[in-house]
Design an enzyme around this catalytic site. Structure first.
Site, PDB file in Angstrom:
ATOM      1  N   HIS A 223      -3.709  -9.354  10.605  1.00 59.86           N
ATOM      2  CA  HIS A 223      -4.581  -8.649  11.545  1.00 59.86           C
ATOM      3  C   HIS A 223      -5.761  -9.509  11.997  1.00 59.86           C
ATOM      4  O   HIS A 223      -6.829  -8.971  12.324  1.00 59.86           O
ATOM      5  CB  HIS A 223      -5.121  -7.358  10.921  1.00 59.86           C
ATOM      6  CG  HIS A 223      -4.051  -6.427  10.431  1.00 59.86           C
ATOM      7  ND1 HIS A 223      -3.019  -6.003  11.234  1.00 59.86           N
ATOM      8  CD2 HIS A 223      -3.869  -5.843   9.218  1.00 59.86           C
ATOM      9  CE1 HIS A 223      -2.233  -5.189  10.530  1.00 59.86           C
ATOM     10  NE2 HIS A 223      -2.718  -5.086   9.311  1.00 59.86           N
TER      11      HIS A 223
ATOM     12  N   ASN B  64      -2.937   5.877   6.097  1.00 63.90           N
ATOM     13  CA  ASN B  64      -2.105   4.903   6.793  1.00 63.90           C
ATOM     14  C   ASN B  64      -0.617   5.092   6.527  1.00 63.90           C
ATOM     15  O   ASN B  64       0.223   4.522   7.215  1.00 63.90           O
ATOM     16  CB  ASN B  64      -2.532   3.488   6.367  1.00 63.90           C
ATOM     17  CG  ASN B  64      -1.983   2.410   7.269  1.00 63.90           C
ATOM     18  OD1 ASN B  64      -2.249   2.401   8.461  1.00 63.90           O
ATOM     19  ND2 ASN B  64      -1.223   1.498   6.699  1.00 63.90           N
TER      20      ASN B  64
ATOM     21  N   LYS C  29       0.817  -1.222   0.000  1.00 62.90           N
ATOM     22  CA  LYS C  29       0.000   0.000   0.000  1.00 62.90           C
ATOM     23  C   LYS C  29       0.845   1.264   0.000  1.00 62.90           C
ATOM     24  O   LYS C  29       0.585   2.208  -0.760  1.00 62.90           O
ATOM     25  CB  LYS C  29      -0.930   0.033   1.229  1.00 62.90           C
ATOM     26  CG  LYS C  29      -1.959  -1.063   1.304  1.00 62.90           C
ATOM     27  CD  LYS C  29      -2.919  -0.865   2.463  1.00 62.90           C
ATOM     28  CE  LYS C  29      -2.279  -0.943   3.838  1.00 62.90           C
ATOM     29  NZ  LYS C  29      -1.703  -2.245   4.155  1.00 62.90           N
TER      30      LYS C  29
END
Length: 433
Positions: free
Chosen positions: A194, A148, A125
């Site tokens: 996660h 982020n 990302k």
């Protein structure tokens, strides 16, 4: 900063005063909202007061006050809303739980005409976000990075008309966002990560899919279909007739002119960025110039030194086995430093590249487990600490070898975040004789 009349006179609670939380509190106060803010770190609480003190901002723990009548609870992405007691309290009081990206979405109507690109995925990302931003800058298009990637979007000055906001979006941020209609939304990949925050892998994948559910039908979706979960999301959008570009696996690209975009993972990142910029109308010549001049990001396949012919590469952002695997496939003779706080009890995603590993040096909490997993497959030793691993790897490496920090783990057992771990690696390399 980005402000909005939409928030004037409303009441918000903000839990978590790190970068995004502090920016949210300040933007809300500057917009005429009343804010109750809190962080378990007294230092962060003290920092917020001089910047936004007065009746508009008070310090109080949302867990300890009555939330009835509040217009929203803004939580930092790091707050585990699946198990934090404040989430149940807010829901019982009928208070929406949102994040700073949702605040940005609410403020968009008052900003000069612009476009938004949202990038999500388990890996890649940050590089893709930075690359898109760089290409836009190269082409003379006003743009900002946020989300982020560590740059709170609300803390930045609004772009002029025609600007593009490029947002890196984690699943946690998407969980806290409900009205962000991206002009271009990107999904790079989905691999297990996660899972302490989700009820299984499918729930994690569904969080990623929500980025596209928020889009208008005419807006562009770009999805890499190299993994099953991403391919399923792409098929669901195709069935609805959405504007979709699919990036198929197995493509070949000439990366020889892109010095900071080497390896198959960066080919995928680059292709996603190319598709985004084409969708935004950027000329091919500008895209080419941007790819060639991109300098990369710290802690992501970053060559920090070459000593006695040995390259030292900092890939601290490789926080799971899937993201460590491409780094292992990028060099011929590797002294691999891995370990930390494990996200998985398997290193199988890395296995196709074990033949490149001369020796592994296991550190941190996961060190003994990883050493056990590797002992019959590659030479391995338990180094314990990062400093020790760097020194031991440097002592055994020969000219032409690469000492690679690709931990395949989170950093929180020994470091505050992956950036601190990366800086410690750089310092350990600099300290070598």
């Amino acid at each position: 900063m980005i402000t909005s009349e939409f928030w004037r006179g409303k009441r918000f609670a903000v839990l978590g005063l790190a970068r995004s939380g502090a920016a949210s509190a300040r933007a809300l106060v500057a917009s005429g909202a009343r804010v109750t803010a809190w962080d378990g770190d007294a230092g962060r609480r003290n920092l917020i007061l001089p910047r936004a003190a007065g009746e508009e901002l008070v310090l109080a723990d949302p867990e300890a006050i009555d939330l009835i009548g509040f217009d929203g609870l803004i939580v930092s992405p790091g707050v585990p809303i699946n198990r934090h007691p404040v989430a149940a309290k807010a829901r019982a009081a009928g208070v929406p739980i949102i994040g700073d990206i949702e605040l940005f979405a609410q403020a968009r109507a008052e900003l000069p005409p612009h476009k938004v690109v949202g990038i999500t995925g388990t890996n890649g990302k940050s590089t893709t976000t930075a690359l898109i931003h760089h290409i836009l800058q190269t082409a003379g298009v006003p743009s900002l990075m946020g989300g982020n990637i560590g740059l709170p979007i609300l803390a930045q000055e609004p772009l002029p008309e025609g600007g593009v906001y490029v947002l890196e979006l984690s699943s946690y941020q998407i969980d806290l966002t409900f009205t962000l209609d991206c002009d271009v939304a990107v999904l790079l990949n989905i691999t297990p990560d996660h899972l302490d925050r989700y009820d299984g892998f499918e729930a994690y994948a569904a969080a990623k899919a929500r980025l596209f559910a928020m889009q208008s039908k005419a807006h562009k979706a770009i999805i890499s279909i190299a993994d099953d979960a991403s391919a399923r999301i792409a098929r669901s959008l195709s069935a609805k007739g959405e504007a979709l570009t699919k990036i198929a696996p197995g493509f070949c690209m000439d990366q020889s002119r892109w010095p900071q975009l080497q390896g198959p993972h960066n080919a995928a990142n680059a292709l996603a960025a190319i598709n985004v910029c084409e969708a935004l109308g950027v000329a091919n010549a500008d895209i080419d110039r941007g790819l060639e001049s991109f300098v990369g990001l710290d802690h992501r396949m970053q060559t920090v030194a070459v000593k006695r012919g040995v390259a030292f590469v900092n890939d601290s952002k490789a926080t799971n086995p899937e993201s460590a695997a491409p780094a292992l496939g990028s060099f011929a003779r590797i002294h691999w430093i891995l370990g930390g706080q494990a996200k998985s009890d398997s290193l199988e995603p890395c296995a196709p590249h074990f033949g490149n590993v001369v020796r592994a040096y296991a550190i941190g909490e996961a060190g003994p487990m990883f050493a056990d997993l590797l002992k019959d497959r590659v030479p391995v030793q338990i180094s314990g600490t990062l400093d020790a691993a760097v020194a031991e790897a440097a002592a055994q490496a020969q000219a032409g070898d690469t000492v690679l920090l690709a931990p395949a783990c989170a950093s929180f057992d020994q470091f505050s975040d992956f950036e601190a771990r990366g800086r410690a690696f750089v310092q350990a390399v600099e300290a070598l004789a």
